[in-house]
Design a protein around this motif. Structure first.
Motif, short mmCIF file in Angstrom:
data_model
loop_
_atom_site.label_atom_id
_atom_site.label_comp_id
_atom_site.label_asym_id
_atom_site.label_seq_id
_atom_site.Cartn_x
_atom_site.Cartn_y
_atom_site.Cartn_z
N THR A 1 34.46 -39.90 122.01
CA THR A 1 34.08 -41.02 122.86
C THR A 1 32.72 -41.56 122.45
O THR A 1 31.78 -40.82 122.20
N ASN A 2 32.61 -42.89 122.38
CA ASN A 2 31.33 -43.51 122.07
C ASN A 2 30.36 -43.31 123.22
O ASN A 2 30.76 -43.28 124.39
N ALA A 3 29.09 -43.21 122.87
CA ALA A 3 28.06 -43.09 123.90
C ALA A 3 27.98 -44.39 124.69
O ALA A 3 28.00 -45.48 124.12
N THR A 4 27.89 -44.28 126.01
CA THR A 4 27.65 -45.46 126.84
C THR A 4 26.29 -46.03 126.51
O THR A 4 26.12 -47.23 126.29
N LEU A 5 25.29 -45.15 126.49
CA LEU A 5 23.92 -45.54 126.18
C LEU A 5 23.40 -44.67 125.04
O LEU A 5 23.55 -43.45 125.09
N ALA A 6 22.84 -45.31 124.03
CA ALA A 6 22.24 -44.56 122.92
C ALA A 6 20.82 -45.07 122.71
O ALA A 6 20.62 -46.24 122.35
#
Length: 245
Positions: free
Chosen positions: A2-7
């Motif tokens: 899953t992609n990070a929501t916030l990076a």
């Protein structure tokens, strides 16, 4: 994966000649609760304000769902799906719950743009019922509610508008034991909505009850990130105080 929501990557913030945040990096994922801890002056509030658009980082990048972004102000962060619940809650005491839920984003109807109070009341009641925020009704006036009920409304409002991330700044600092437990239940229930949560808390007991990971700041520097299940209070305290680096 899953992609990070916030990076956040390499976030650096300088006020005049004072370094407030130095080289901070952190990923937050959907449905994850990350606790941000550190002594007063560690940089926690500055970091919250950077993520919420109040401050711009001096350098470094902010990505939402993989896309690099920057916010001109707090309204830009809200439009991107980021909501903040501060200690002072930012509630209008003289107004009913439903008006607070839509504060600054009131629903209107008809060519004259009249307030759609019925729709706002219905939507508010549905949400507080879903989240089990125990208030008399959506028509109740904020000043007549307890501290825990007010905090519940503030979190419910953030939940209503946030599509990506909720930032909680000391959400139970002024509450008693029973009301703190209710608010914590509410925070845990947000996992099911797949929203990422970053919580600032001075209570390590609370941090260990709520969080999946713990990020430690000391004097603007990121000391480390630990999985909550694989650490303990002694290690986190040592990281906060400088006994461990």
């Amino acid at each position: 994966m899953t992609n990070a929501t916030l990076a956040l990557k390499g976030i650096h913030k300088v006020f005049g000649g004072v370094v407030a945040i130095e080289n901070f990096s952190l990923d937050l994922y959907p449905g994850e609760i990350v606790a941000l801890v550190g002594d007063n002056g560690a940089g926690k509030s500055t970091l919250i304000k950077i993520v919420s658009g109040v401050h711009r980082p001096t350098s470094g990048s902010i990505r939402l769902d993989g896309r690099e972004t920057s916010f001109a102000d707090a309204s830009g962060a809200r439009e991107a799906g980021i909501e903040v619940v501060y200690q002072d809650l930012a509630l209008a005491d003289q107004q009913p719950v439903y008006m607070n839920m839509f504060l600054g984003r009131e629903l209107t109807k008809g060519p004259l743009g009249l307030l759609d109070k019925r729709k706002m009341m219905e939507d508010t009641q549905t949400l507080v019922d879903e989240l089990d925020v125990r208030i008399p009704s959506a028509r109740a006036t904020i000043r007549d509610l307890s501290g825990g009920q007010r905090q519940g409304i503030a979190i419910a409002r953030a939940t209503h508008w946030a599509s990506k991330l909720i930032l909680l700044d000391e959400p139970t600092a002024a509450l008693g034991v029973a009301e703190t437990a209710r608010v914590e239940e509410l925070v845990l229930s947000l996992r099911a909505r797949n929203i990422a949560i970053l919580i600032v808390s001075h209570s390590l007991d609370q941090v260990f009850r709520l969080s999946d990971r713990v990020c430690v700041l000391r004097r603007g520097q990121q000391i480390g990130v630990r999985e909550t299940a694989k650490t303990d209070k002694n290690e986190i305290i040592a990281m906060i105080t400088g006994l461990q680096t």
